[in-house]
Design a protein around this motif. Structure first.
Motif, short mmCIF file in Angstrom:
data_model
loop_
_atom_site.label_atom_id
_atom_site.label_comp_id
_atom_site.label_asym_id
_atom_site.label_seq_id
_atom_site.Cartn_x
_atom_site.Cartn_y
_atom_site.Cartn_z
N SER A 12 0.84 -1.20 0.00
CA SER A 12 0.00 0.00 0.00
C SER A 12 0.87 1.25 0.00
N LEU A 14 1.17 5.29 1.10
CA LEU A 14 0.63 6.36 1.92
C LEU A 14 0.10 7.44 1.00
N LYS A 15 -0.89 8.15 1.44
CA LYS A 15 -1.49 9.22 0.64
C LYS A 15 -0.41 10.20 0.17
N ASP A 16 -0.44 10.55 -1.09
CA ASP A 16 0.45 11.53 -1.73
C ASP A 16 1.89 11.06 -1.89
N TYR A 17 2.19 9.79 -1.62
CA TYR A 17 3.52 9.26 -1.83
C TYR A 17 3.57 8.52 -3.16
N THR A 20 6.68 3.23 -2.07
CA THR A 20 6.43 2.51 -0.83
C THR A 20 7.43 1.35 -0.75
#
Length: 166
Positions: A12, A14-17, A20
């Motif tokens: 998954s 992270l938001k705006d990344y 990962t």
């Protein structure tokens, strides 16, 4: 080890990344969003006690070169159309081609980074130098892939790229 292009992230974000990580049994994957449904996979592999291998997997794709009766002659045939391939296999790039005999001779394009002795692989998650080198390595592999796809005179090589996830 997955190929350096895959349709599945395997982790998954992270938001705006745009990247990962996934921790695997023998390595850590740095996963980059390339496009919708296309991900770049760069493996961080401990090598010995004081080196980190940053690698992009090619599966068994380059076995067609290593298994050829005369790899040097084959590289000569590729010299004009696929100079990046030739540069890689003649040591003219900062990267090396390595194979993993214990993993069915899958191959990878790799860069070795020196580390402190007996490092912890998880220390490199988020490390800016590692991310920068991984992005350069991934770009090199994309260049290699596109060169083969668009310019290679061997149909079998171009068809072999279909094994990739991207």
């Amino acid at each position: 080890m997955r190929n350096f292009i895959d349709k599945k992230a395997g982790a998954s974000f992270l938001k705006d990344y745009s990247y990962t990580y996934a921790v695997r049994q023998s390595h850590v994957e740095l996963i980059i969003k390339v496009n919708k449904g296309v991900y770049g996979i760069i493996c961080l592999i401990p090598v010995g006690v004081d080196q980190l291998g940053i690698t992009c997997g090619w599966g068994t794709f380059f076995n067609r070169l290593n298994n050829h009766e005369n790899p040097g002659k084959l590289l000569q045939k590729l010299e004009k159309s696929c100079p990046t391939v030739c540069d890689l296999f003649t040591g003219q790039t900062p990267y090396s081609f390595i194979s993993f005999p214990d993993e069915n001779n899958i191959g990878a394009v790799s860069l070795m980074m020196n580390t402190k002795p007996n490092f912890n692989l998880l220390e490199f998650i988020g490390d800016k130098n590692v991310i920068d080198e991984a992005e350069k390595l991934f770009s090199f592999n994309c260049k290699l892939y596109n060169e083969i796809k668009e310019k290679c005179p061997f149909e079998g090589w171009r068809k072999g790229l279909l094994d990739f996830g991207g």
